[in-house]
Design a protein around this motif. Structure first.
Motif: not given
Length: 386
Positions: A333-342
């Motif tokens: 998956f692509l998931v929510s993150s604390n970085h600029k990109l997922p």
């Protein structure tokens, strides 16, 4: 007339005022990195202190067990053991010997000569939301007295991003068959051959958590007290381990301008070598994300509840570990993150569930993905398809 506390000082005025300073020790026979070794847990309580009620601890990263080849003691067998007389359980154990992973020894009673009772420890299946569990079965037999069989279950939660074992026991009885047990010690000897295995990271770690005491009312969990425990652990001889994993990345399908090839990455590692901690992969400048095909990302609540939308799936993966009989398989998956990109998240499921989280960024115009702090467990082959 009792005039002093058994451990010194005046008698407590209330149940809640009783002392509670248990000790907790968890150690393998050998600390050699990557080695199999018997593992021992010892919990003690001083005479006159609060009852031992719940054990809630998390083992160091990489200190885990080999589940392959061990069947679970069934729910029916566990229920049967709890309903048996102690002598009957001694003569005909309810759980199969194939599920046996060790021994449990308890000491009970006040004074200088507590009563020692022998029990067995079995591997069991999912319990209270945990992927698997332990069950201790102790026939409560002393001379002519047979109080039945004491069965205590321990939920073994596997933390998905570290594979650490978080063990939480049932409430431990302090009265059984009408008798006050006054447990003084619990010793678990997990000594099945090639079951417990050490980490391949020699950083200083510890078994941490808490032990709950009877508090103001040992029959009411809301009044239990809590005592923090911390037992240091550190593997040794990591520098003697070889480390030569292989990573191959291939593209399949059209590789012309504006086309969408399939990517396959295969990581292989040899038995007995150090486990992989970090993997970084930088793609060539000519290969980048097709923004028009980015559907959506999976949010943290959706990931936790296993409800990621179909449009957040970008591939699949599988992993083979000598610790497990079957492969772990799952979606990417692509998931929510604390970085600029997922983030890229691999959700591997099977006997246990493991997350591999990759941080996506760019490096000199190329796409880079880094998997940091992967679980310290042996993996012979990992395949990622995007």
């Amino acid at each position: 007339t009792l005039s002093t506390d058994p451990t010194g000082g005046s008698c407590p005025a209330t149940m809640a005022a009783r002392k509670f300073t248990p000790t907790y020790k968890a150690k393998p026979d050998s600390t050699k990195a990557g080695a199999y070794s018997p593992f021992h847990v010892t919990i003690t309580r001083k005479d006159g202190e609060q009852e031992l009620k719940v054990v809630d601890v998390t083992l160091p990263k990489g200190l885990t067990g080999k589940l392959a080849g061990i069947p679970y003691c069934s729910e029916a067998a566990i229920a049967a053991a709890a309903g048996k007389a102690g002598k009957e359980e001694q003569a005909n154990p309810s759980c199969s010997g194939e599920s046996l992973i060790g021994a449990a020894t308890t000491q009970s009673g006040t004074g200088a000569n507590p009563l020692k009772l022998a029990g067995k420890v079995y591997l069991a299946g999912p319990y209270k939301g945990a992927a698997l569990s332990l069950v201790t079965v102790t026939p409560a037999v002393a001379g002519p007295f047979d109080l039945g069989t004491v069965v205590v279950r321990v939920a073994l939660n596997v933390e998905p991003e570290t594979a650490q074992i978080h063990a939480v026991s049932d409430v431990i009885p302090d009265v059984f068959g009408g008798v006050k047990l006054d447990l003084r010690s619990i010793v678990l000897d997990i000594d099945r051959s090639q079951f417990m295995v050490n980490p391949t990271n020699c950083a200083a770690q510890a078994t941490t958590g808490n032990i709950k005491g009877g508090g103001a009312d040992p029959t009411n969990s809301a009044t239990f007290s809590s005592y923090a425990v911390n037992d240091p652990f550190q593997a040794t001889e990591c520098n003697k381990l070889a480390f030569k994993p292989k990573l191959k990345v291939n593209l399949f399908g059209p590789t012309k301008r504006a086309k969408n090839p399939r990517l396959e990455a295969v990581l292989t590692a040899k038995k007995g070598q150090a486990n992989v901690l970090r993997t970084a992969l930088t793609m060539p400048h000519s290969l980048f994300l097709d923004q028009g095909h980015i559907g959506t990302v999976c949010t943290r609540p959706q990931l936790a509840s296993h409800t990621c939308p179909k449009a957040s799936v970008y591939g699949n993966a599988e992993a083979k570990s000598p610790l497990l009989k079957e492969k772990l398989k799952g979606k990417v998956f692509l998931v929510s993150s604390n970085h600029k990109l997922p983030d890229l998240l691999v959700d591997l499921r099977g006997q246990v569930e493991i997350y591999l989280r990759g941080v996506i960024s760019s490096k000199r115009g190329g796409l880079k993905t880094v998997f940091n702090n992967t679980p310290d467990v042996p993996v012979s082959k990992f395949v990622l398809k995007m």
